[in-house]
Design a protein around this motif. Structure first.
Motif, short mmCIF file in Angstrom:
data_model
loop_
_atom_site.label_atom_id
_atom_site.label_comp_id
_atom_site.label_asym_id
_atom_site.label_seq_id
_atom_site.Cartn_x
_atom_site.Cartn_y
_atom_site.Cartn_z
N TYR A 83 0.84 -1.20 0.00
CA TYR A 83 0.00 0.00 0.00
C TYR A 83 0.87 1.24 0.00
N SER A 85 0.41 5.50 1.14
CA SER A 85 -0.45 6.46 1.83
C SER A 85 0.33 7.75 2.03
N GLU A 87 0.34 10.97 4.92
CA GLU A 87 -0.17 11.27 6.26
C GLU A 87 0.19 12.69 6.63
N SER A 96 -3.53 9.51 9.91
CA SER A 96 -3.14 8.39 9.06
C SER A 96 -4.26 8.02 8.10
N ASN A 97 -3.90 7.16 7.17
CA ASN A 97 -4.86 6.60 6.22
C ASN A 97 -5.52 7.64 5.34
N ILE A 100 -5.07 6.43 1.30
CA ILE A 100 -4.40 5.14 1.25
C ILE A 100 -5.01 4.28 0.14
#
Length: 156
Positions: A83, A85, A87, A96-97, A100
């Motif tokens: 993955y 992402s 942040e 976070s995420n 993503i």
């Protein structure tokens, strides 16, 4: 309050000269970002009202809620990456995420991928914010293109 001195000029522009706001983007391609976390380099400032952006970091001049948004172009995304992402890291919290996504094992290579996010964050005076790129897995290093950008401004 000096930050709430907005008014409408004769030309119908809303003026709030004391409200912090910025728009930045990479000067060139940030190449060969490796697996793990890397700070995104924003070397070109389009504007920085209040001079609160320096060295890839925004510093909140006053306590308030700041609207942050970013758009990213990621080049050379390959199928073996688990993955990717981005942040937003502030003094108080890591968001976070954001943006993503996982790659498709059936794909050999994506020439580029893009994603964006927008978030409202609480910041105290003196708090800082920066963006990191996170890549999990994979044997290929990706690039962040100069078409990417990050902006922020004091909302309330």
């Amino acid at each position: 309050d000096p930050l709430n001195n907005g008014h409408v000029s004769v030309g119908s522009y809303i003026l709030q000269p004391n409200r912090p706001a910025f728009l930045v983007h990479p000067s060139t391609t940030q190449s060969q970002l490796s697996t793990g976390a890397t700070t995104v380099v924003f070397g070109t400032e389009r504007f920085d009202q209040g001079n609160n952006f320096a060295s890839n970091t925004f510093t909140a001049p006053v306590t308030g809620r700041y609207q942050m948004q970013a758009v990213f172009r990621i080049d050379d995304v390959q199928h073996d990456i688990t993955y990717i992402s981005t942040e937003l890291v502030t003094s108080n919290k890591t968001y976070s995420n954001l943006g993503i996504w996982t790659t498709d094992p059936g794909d050999d290579i994506w020439h580029y991928a893009s994603h964006s996010w927008s978030i409202l964050v609480d910041m105290d005076a003196g708090d800082t914010a920066h963006i990191i790129y996170v890549q999990s897995g994979g044997t290929t290093n990706c690039d962040i293109g100069p078409e990417s950008m990050w902006s922020g401004w004091l909302v309330c």
